[in-house]
Motif scaffolding. Structure first.
Motif, short mmCIF file in Angstrom:
data_model
loop_
_atom_site.label_atom_id
_atom_site.label_comp_id
_atom_site.label_asym_id
_atom_site.label_seq_id
_atom_site.Cartn_x
_atom_site.Cartn_y
_atom_site.Cartn_z
N HIS A 54 -9.04 -4.35 9.20
CA HIS A 54 -9.09 -5.79 9.45
C HIS A 54 -8.31 -6.55 8.39
CE1 HIS A 54 -11.77 -4.89 12.60
NE2 HIS A 54 -12.92 -4.88 11.91
N VAL A 55 -8.46 -6.15 7.13
CA VAL A 55 -7.74 -6.83 6.05
C VAL A 55 -6.25 -6.64 6.20
CG1 VAL A 55 -7.29 -6.78 3.54
CG2 VAL A 55 -9.64 -6.79 4.39
N TRP A 56 -5.83 -5.41 6.51
CA TRP A 56 -4.40 -5.13 6.67
C TRP A 56 -3.81 -5.95 7.82
CZ3 TRP A 56 -0.78 -3.02 3.82
CH2 TRP A 56 0.41 -2.60 4.40
N ASP A 57 -4.52 -6.01 8.94
CA ASP A 57 -4.03 -6.79 10.08
C ASP A 57 -4.00 -8.28 9.75
OD1 ASP A 57 -3.80 -4.46 11.52
OD2 ASP A 57 -5.73 -4.68 12.54
N PHE A 58 -5.02 -8.77 9.03
CA PHE A 58 -5.06 -10.19 8.66
C PHE A 58 -3.88 -10.56 7.76
CE2 PHE A 58 -6.32 -13.50 5.62
CZ PHE A 58 -6.59 -14.54 6.49
N PHE A 170 -14.67 2.47 -2.64
CA PHE A 170 -14.70 1.56 -1.51
C PHE A 170 -15.18 0.17 -1.93
CE2 PHE A 170 -15.51 5.85 0.27
CZ PHE A 170 -14.30 5.99 0.91
N ALA A 171 -14.85 -0.21 -3.15
CA ALA A 171 -15.21 -1.54 -3.67
C ALA A 171 -13.94 -2.29 -4.07
CB ALA A 171 -16.15 -1.39 -4.86
N ALA A 172 -12.99 -2.33 -3.16
CA ALA A 172 -11.70 -2.96 -3.47
C ALA A 172 -11.76 -4.49 -3.40
CB ALA A 172 -10.63 -2.45 -2.50
N MET A 173 -12.70 -5.02 -2.64
CA MET A 173 -12.79 -6.47 -2.44
C MET A 173 -13.99 -7.05 -3.19
SD MET A 173 -11.80 -9.32 -0.92
CE MET A 173 -10.75 -8.91 0.49
N PRO A 174 -13.76 -7.97 -4.14
CA PRO A 174 -12.47 -8.42 -4.67
C PRO A 174 -12.05 -7.54 -5.85
CG PRO A 174 -14.20 -9.74 -5.63
CD PRO A 174 -14.89 -8.74 -4.72
N SER A 175 -10.88 -7.82 -6.40
CA SER A 175 -10.35 -7.01 -7.49
C SER A 175 -10.82 -7.55 -8.84
CB SER A 175 -8.81 -7.00 -7.45
OG SER A 175 -8.30 -6.40 -8.63
N LEU A 176 -11.78 -6.87 -9.45
CA LEU A 176 -12.21 -7.27 -10.79
C LEU A 176 -11.15 -6.92 -11.84
CD1 LEU A 176 -16.04 -6.54 -10.90
CD2 LEU A 176 -14.89 -8.75 -11.06
N THR A 214 0.34 0.26 -7.25
CA THR A 214 -0.31 1.58 -7.19
C THR A 214 -1.17 1.75 -5.94
OG1 THR A 214 -2.17 0.77 -8.52
CG2 THR A 214 -0.33 1.81 -9.70
N ALA A 215 -1.19 0.72 -5.09
CA ALA A 215 -1.93 0.74 -3.82
C ALA A 215 -3.43 0.84 -4.03
CB ALA A 215 -1.44 1.87 -2.91
N ASN A 216 -3.92 0.33 -5.15
CA ASN A 216 -5.37 0.27 -5.38
C ASN A 216 -6.00 -1.00 -4.81
OD1 ASN A 216 -6.42 2.62 -7.05
ND2 ASN A 216 -4.58 2.07 -8.21
N HIS A 217 -5.19 -2.01 -4.54
CA HIS A 217 -5.72 -3.27 -4.02
C HIS A 217 -4.73 -3.93 -3.08
CE1 HIS A 217 -9.43 -3.68 -6.35
NE2 HIS A 217 -8.78 -3.17 -7.38
N TYR A 218 -5.30 -4.71 -2.15
CA TYR A 218 -4.51 -5.57 -1.28
C TYR A 218 -4.26 -6.90 -1.99
CZ TYR A 218 -6.58 -2.37 2.17
OH TYR A 218 -6.99 -1.25 2.86
#
Length: 281
Positions: A54-58, A170-176, A214-218
């Motif tokens: 969903h995040v990627w599509d948004f 699986f805790a990418a949102m949000p990025s601390l 590094t593809a750790n976060h959107y």
């Protein structure tokens, strides 16, 4: 004369410094809550991947720049990729702890404010981790991104995210990572007066480049944490220092030709009423 222009390096706010032992226990307790909170959000694998889609599509729907563009810059040079992975793995916690430690000794008033903001931000982030588990883009096949930590190293994550007991992947949102970095940069800009202080904002800028590359976060992870930090900063203002009081001049000395308020009457002198009326002539 110089009280109003005293630089921040000499701020006399040592009275605002809280007890060291209490602060060490408090920071350790907050860190423990942070770690246990992230672990409590673990295990929602299917939901995390659904949310990732969903995040990627948004992001594509609102035309945010692709994370792959940033990663492409890193992949041109293996040394640069390794440096980015190292920055991600080693700078996050030490930089924040050094920031708090320096403020504690040199800017106690700023330390209390920064600690409160970081605690509020982290609490809000942990709530989102529980409510919205999210797989990072490096784990989502649809992104076509490389897990640079696993491929080039170093990495802080295990190779099997679903059973990783050291960290919740699986805790990418949000990025601390980004939120704390922004607070470190902003806090140092506010607490110092050097004309070079704006260079502290390079830390959040580099962190943003690293977490996306590094593809750790959107991108959305960083946007959300920036919004949360803005709310925390608006709600928790830096307390002002109390102005130093000045001893007022006596009322009788208000003017250079002030007349004493009460003089004993003497024979041959004018009456007080006549003297007051004649003084203005």
């Amino acid at each position: 004369m110089f009280a109003g222009s005293r630089p921040a390096d000499q701020e006399p706010d040592s009275a605002a410094r809280p007890p060291l032992v209490r602060e060490l226990l408090l920071v350790a307790g907050l860190f423990a809550i942070y770690k246990f909170g992230r672990q409590a959000a673990n295990g929602h694998v299917d939901e995390a991947f659904r949310n990732a889609g969903h995040v990627w599509d948004f992001e594509r729907a609102v035309h945010l720049p692709g994370e792959g563009t940033v990663q492409g810059l890193l992949l041109h040079n293996e040394t640069l990729v390794h440096l980015a992975n190292t920055y991600y793995a080693t700078v996050h916690f030490p930089a924040t702890l050094l920031f708090l430690g320096w403020l504690y000794w040199r800017r106690p008033r700023h330390y209390v404010w920064s600690r409160r903001v970081l605690a509020a931000l982290t609490g809000a982030a942990l709530a989102l981790h529980l409510l919205f588990p999210l797989a990072p883009p490096r784990l989502l096949a649809a992104t076509g991104l490389v897990d640079t930590g696993q491929v080039y190293g170093p990495t802080v994550y295990g190779g099997t995210p679903a059973t990783d007991s050291m960290a919740n992947q699986f805790a990418a949102m949000p990025s601390l990572h980004f939120g704390w970095a922004v607070m470190v940069g902003v806090g140092l800009v506010v607490a110092t007066r050097s004309r070079w202080r704006w260079l502290w904002l390079l830390h959040p800028a580099i962190t943003l480049f690293v977490i996306v590359g590094t593809a750790n976060h959107y991108w959305l992870d960083s946007i959300v944490v920036a919004a949360l930090l803005s709310v925390a900063l608006a709600a928790l203002r830096l307390p002002r220092t109390e102005p130093v009081g000045h001893i007022p001049w006596p009322a009788a000395a208000a003017g250079p030709y002030a007349v004493p308020a009460a003089l004993p009457a003497q024979s041959g002198d004018r009456s007080p009423s006549y003297a007051a009326s004649g003084a203005g002539r």
